[in-house]
Structures are given as C-alpha cells and as structure tokens.
Design an enzyme around this catalytic site. Structure first.
Site, short mmCIF file in Angstrom:
data_model
loop_
_atom_site.label_atom_id
_atom_site.label_comp_id
_atom_site.label_asym_id
_atom_site.label_seq_id
_atom_site.Cartn_x
_atom_site.Cartn_y
_atom_site.Cartn_z
N ASP A 18 0.86 -1.18 0.00
CA ASP A 18 0.00 0.00 0.00
C ASP A 18 0.90 1.24 0.00
O ASP A 18 1.85 1.35 0.80
CB ASP A 18 -0.91 0.02 1.23
N ILE A 19 0.63 2.18 -0.91
CA ILE A 19 1.43 3.40 -1.00
C ILE A 19 1.07 4.29 0.19
O ILE A 19 -0.11 4.60 0.43
CB ILE A 19 1.16 4.14 -2.33
N GLU A 58 -4.57 2.43 -4.28
CA GLU A 58 -3.11 2.44 -4.16
C GLU A 58 -2.58 1.11 -3.64
O GLU A 58 -1.43 1.04 -3.17
CB GLU A 58 -2.66 3.57 -3.23
#
Length: 557
Positions: A427-428, A470
C-alpha cells in the site's frame, strides 16, 4: 479453484480418450493378426477365380433409339494400320454412349461404371483392333445434350496414352471431391468447437457441392452407383445446379461485401435463392425443352451474379475493405469459365468437367480461408476483450479479478507440488495526501511508477496485481517467507528511488508491505490474503515504509 478443477477434469478426459483410442487400435491390430493367414512363402495370393463375364454390354434397341447424335471416326488415308485403337468418350452428362466397329458394339452409362470398360474410368471407351487397311469407321452415338455447348469429347489414339489421360481425369475429379469432403469435415470440427452457425452452413454447402460434382463427373456411379441417378441425370443435374447456384451466389455476394455496398440486397438475394429452390423442386415436372431452357437461363443468371459480386468487391476495395479480396479471388475462376464458354474455348470443351470441378473446389477453398480468417478475427477480439477485462487500464497490470484467479492457480500448484508460496500486500503511504497536494495527474504518475517498479522486480508480469486504489499484490511462487522478505525489502526501496525521478518538489513516495506465506492449514486463498493484509496494516502502524512478516504476529501471540 473451479477453473483448476475444470482443467484437471479436461486433462483427465483427454487422457481417457487417448487410452480408449489406444485400446481400440490394439484390439483392431490383434483381430487383424488373428484373422490373417500366415505367409509361409515369398508371395501372397489373394482373391479367387471367377466365372463373371466382362461388364461390357451391347446396346438394346430401346437405348439405341434415343442415340440421335452420331459421328463416324474415319480411319486415316489408306485404312487402319492394324495396331490397337483406343477410343474414349468424355463429357457425356446423361444417357447412354454407344461405340461400335464392324460387328462389335458396346454401350456404357456415365452414371454406372459397371456398364463400362474397366480400362476407362472417366469416360466410356473401347479398344478395337481393325485389320490393316480396313476402312470401316468407328461409330460413336450419344443422346442429345441438355445444353448446346456441353458436347462430348472423343479421344482416339494408342491404348496406353488414351488410358493414361483417362486416369488423370479421374484423379482430378476424385481429388476435387476429396478436397470438398476434407473441407466439410474440418468445418464440422470447427462447428463442434465453436458452435458457430457459419461453420454448419459451410458444411451443408460442401455436402451439396460434393453431390453436384459427383453427378456431373459420373463419380456417383463409381465403382457402383451410390446415388439413384440413372436416366434422371439431366433432371437431377438441373435440380442440384439450381441449389448449388443459390448457395454459391449467396456466399460470394457476402464474401465480396455486396450486402454493405448495396443496402437492401439481402432481400433480393433471398428472392433469388427462393426462385432457384423453386426451380430445383419443379425440375422433375418440366418437359425436356423447358428443362434445357431453364439450365441455360440459370447459367446466365449465375454469370451475371458473378459479375455483380466482382463489382461489389471492387467498390468495397475502394472503401478500404480488403477482406473482400477473398471473395473476389474465389469468383475470378468462375468468371473465366463463363468467358471461355462464351468464346467457345476448345480447351474448355475438352476438359469441361475438370474445369468446373476445379473452379468449384477453388471457390470452396477460398470460402474456407475467409471463414477461418473471420474466426481468427473473432478469437483475436475475444482475447482483446478478455485482456481488457483482466487488465487495469492505468498501469497495464492484472486487475483484482485476474490476479485472484492467478493466485488460486499458484495455490493449487503449491499444494500439489508441496512447494512454498508467498505474497506481498503493498500500500502506497499517504497516497491521499499526494493526490490532495499535487493533483490526481501526479497521483496517477506515482501509481504507474510503482507498477513499473514492481513489474521489473518479479519473474512474470502477471505476478503483480493492482488490487484497487493504491494497493498492489505481489505473488512470489516457489519462495518461502525467508526468501521473499529481502526481495520485498528491495522492492520497497526501489519504489522510493524510482518515484524520485518524477521530479515534483517535495514528493516523497514510500510503501508499506505485508508479507504472508501459505500455511498447510490454509484451505483457500482467503486466509492467506487476510494475513498479508493484516501484516500490511501493522506496517502502517509501525511508522510506514517497512515490510512486516505475518509470522511475527504469530510469534508474539
């Protein structure tokens, strides 16, 4: 899992079919060996002596009365040489053919090979040995032809070359029918595979043209009559020709793009097909002179249809539709055949049956080529649609649906082979803030950068999935958690380094990754994904920009 089970069942079905065929082949071989006598000498004699006479037969008075067309083949100046003379009569499409010399007289029927000299397979022939200096001509008689230009060809010469040409004609005729049958079988297999109506239509067209060629060439009576033609050959020829013209006109008009060039032509083509079908039905009740006029009229209508189809193909070409080349190439031999008939080509008169069969066979081959190419386009479109349905449009990676399907396959393979399987859930970090500060365009650039980084760090592109937003899923088949951990750490670092190349002031991209390995207790992928997701959230809580192994939580517990 369902797809994997289907694949296993399909594989089992193929192996079962192979085993059945192998057993049948072994059984047949065993029966053949058991029923074949031993060969204890240097040759094998098969067959037995017979008291059956040669199939040649004399003409009956009833048959002779119908032989209104006659020609006398005169000997050369000074009389016959005394050498054997072979005479072969071709292109007699209906009725008896009589050949006589002196006291010898035989009749043969093209629709029944049993009535003909077995030395001549494509025509009605006879070998005579006139005495040297004999001046008696060889008389040939036949029934009036159905069409004016469909006249017989008479070949005279030494037995060997005449018989060789006769055999060559038979080979061409048989090859054309065999090709049509092979195309029909191939199309039938295509129909079984795809359930496409075009394949089934093509099978019916091939079957119809096989019957037409068989009656035209006399193969319907070789080696024994397998079609009840007999004296009804002209009527049957007109009926089958009408049906053949109907389907061939419809096919070539479609292949040449006629329906797109001339709107509303479909209705006219339907009326034409219905008219030809009506001719086919009414042909048995037409008197001879109307039957002959109908046959000539159908040829003219079909010639006009070929010209119109070619014109439609030219118009379609100007519009940029190059697929109509298949139809135009298929029509050209038919037009050449028509032109040769108009100009009374000697070559066409001599080899009319073979020319017609070759043209029809070429037509079928080009139609099959066009059909298979259309199938290829459909498969390509289907693959493209499937690719679009399984691909994330922004990053080009597999989407969630395709990714989970790939993970399911890896899971089944890992369990069967006893190999490890690890996944990373990425996950960004603070992606919403990136969108809010720099805009969604920059956010999309970050997503593409992360996708390219992850794709470059795995063996197969399908091993990286964009789960949505994301979030990304990284599949590591064959890797244990201990081996996967340093790889994911390396990917995490590359994400930051590669994103710095976007050159936006203050932009700093990091990622949190949760690592999970397949456990023996996992019955499906849900538990594996849940552990990776939980590990990713622990990475978030631990300050982000790190990799957390799901096993650490188990050890704490």
């Amino acid at each position: 899992m369902a797809e994997a089970g289907g694949a296993v069942l399909a594989g089992s079905g193929r192996w079962a079919a192979r085993m059945v065929f192998a057993l049948l082949a072994m059984l047949w071989s065993g029966l053949s060996v058991a029923s074949t006598p031993r060969v204890d000498q240097d040759f094998l004699l098969v067959g037995a002596a017979t008291d059956q006479q040669a199939p040649l037969r004399a003409c009956t008075p009833h048959a002779t009365a119908r032989l209104l067309n006659r020609v006398e083949v005169m000997p050369p100046q000074g009389g016959w040489s005394g050498a054997p003379q072979a005479l072969d009569v071709f292109n007699v499409f209906a009725g008896e053919v009589m050949i006589s010399h002196g006291e010898r007289e035989v009749c043969g029927h093209m629709q029944d090979a049993r009535t003909r000299d077995s030395r001549f397979r494509a025509g009605v022939g006879m070998v005579v040995v006139p005495q040297k200096g004999n001046l008696d001509p060889i008389l040939v008689a036949w029934e009036p032809p159905l069409k004016p230009r469909w006249i017989p060809t008479i070949r005279l010469g030494a037995p060997s070359p005449v018989q060789q040409i006769d055999t060559a004609r038979l080979l061409v005729r048989t090859a054309c029918v065999a090709i049509a049958l092979a195309l029909a079988v191939s199309a039938l297999m295509g129909f079984v595979t795809t359930r496409g109506r075009d394949f089934l239509t093509y099978v019916l067209v091939c079957a119809l043209l096989v019957v037409w060629q068989s009656v035209l060439s006399g193969l319907s009576g070789y080696p024994e009559p397998w079609l009840p033609v007999g004296r009804d050959a002209p009527v049957l020829m007109v009926s089958i020709t009408a049906l053949s013209y109907a389907v061939m006109t419809w096919v070539m008009w479609r292949l040449c793009g006629g329906r797109e060039v001339l709107s509303g032509s479909r209705r006219w083509m339907m009326w034409l097909a219905l008219g030809l079908c009506a001719v086919a039905i009414l042909a048995p009740w037409l008197p001879w002179h109307l039957l002959a006029l109908t046959a000539v009229a159908m040829d003219n209508v079909f010639a006009v249809a070929c010209v119109l189809a070619l014109v439609a193909g030219l118009v379609s070409l100007r519009r940029g539709d190059y697929q109509v080349l298949d139809g135009m190439v298929a029509v050209v031999p038919l037009l050449l055949l028509t032109l040769a008939d108009i100009f009374d080509s000697r070559l066409l008169v001599e080899y009319r049956v073979e020319a017609v069969q070759l043209s029809v066979t070429w037509f079928l081959m080009m139609a099959a080529y066009s059909l298979n190419r259309s199938l290829g386009h459909l498969r390509q479109q289907r693959d493209e649609m499937r690719q679009l349905a399984d691909t994330d449009t922004l990053t080009g990676l597999s989407n969630r649906r395709a990714g989970l399907r790939q993970l399911e396959q890896y899971l089944q393979q890992a369990k069967l082979a006893g190999q490890p399987l690890s996944i990373g859930f990425l996950d960004i970090d603070l992606f919403k803030q990136i969108n809010d500060r720099y805009g969604h365009d920059v956010g999309d650039q970050v997503l593409v950068s992360v996708a390219n980084t992850l794709e470059a760090g795995v063996r197969s592109r399908s091993d990286v999935i964009r789960m949505g937003g994301e979030e990304f899923l990284i599949l590591l088949p064959g890797s244990s958690a201990d081996a996967a951990l340093p790889r994911l750490e390396q990917l995490r670092e590359r994400v930051t380094v590669n994103a710095s190349g976007l050159e936006h002031d203050g932009l700093h991209v990091t990622a949190s990754i949760g690592l999970a390995e397949l456990q023996p207790s996992d019955t499906d992928m849900a538990a594996l994904l849940r552990r990776a997701d939980n590990a990713m959230y622990r990475a978030k809580r631990n300050g982000r920009n790190c990799v957390v192994d799901a096993r650490d939580e188990l050890e704490v517990v």
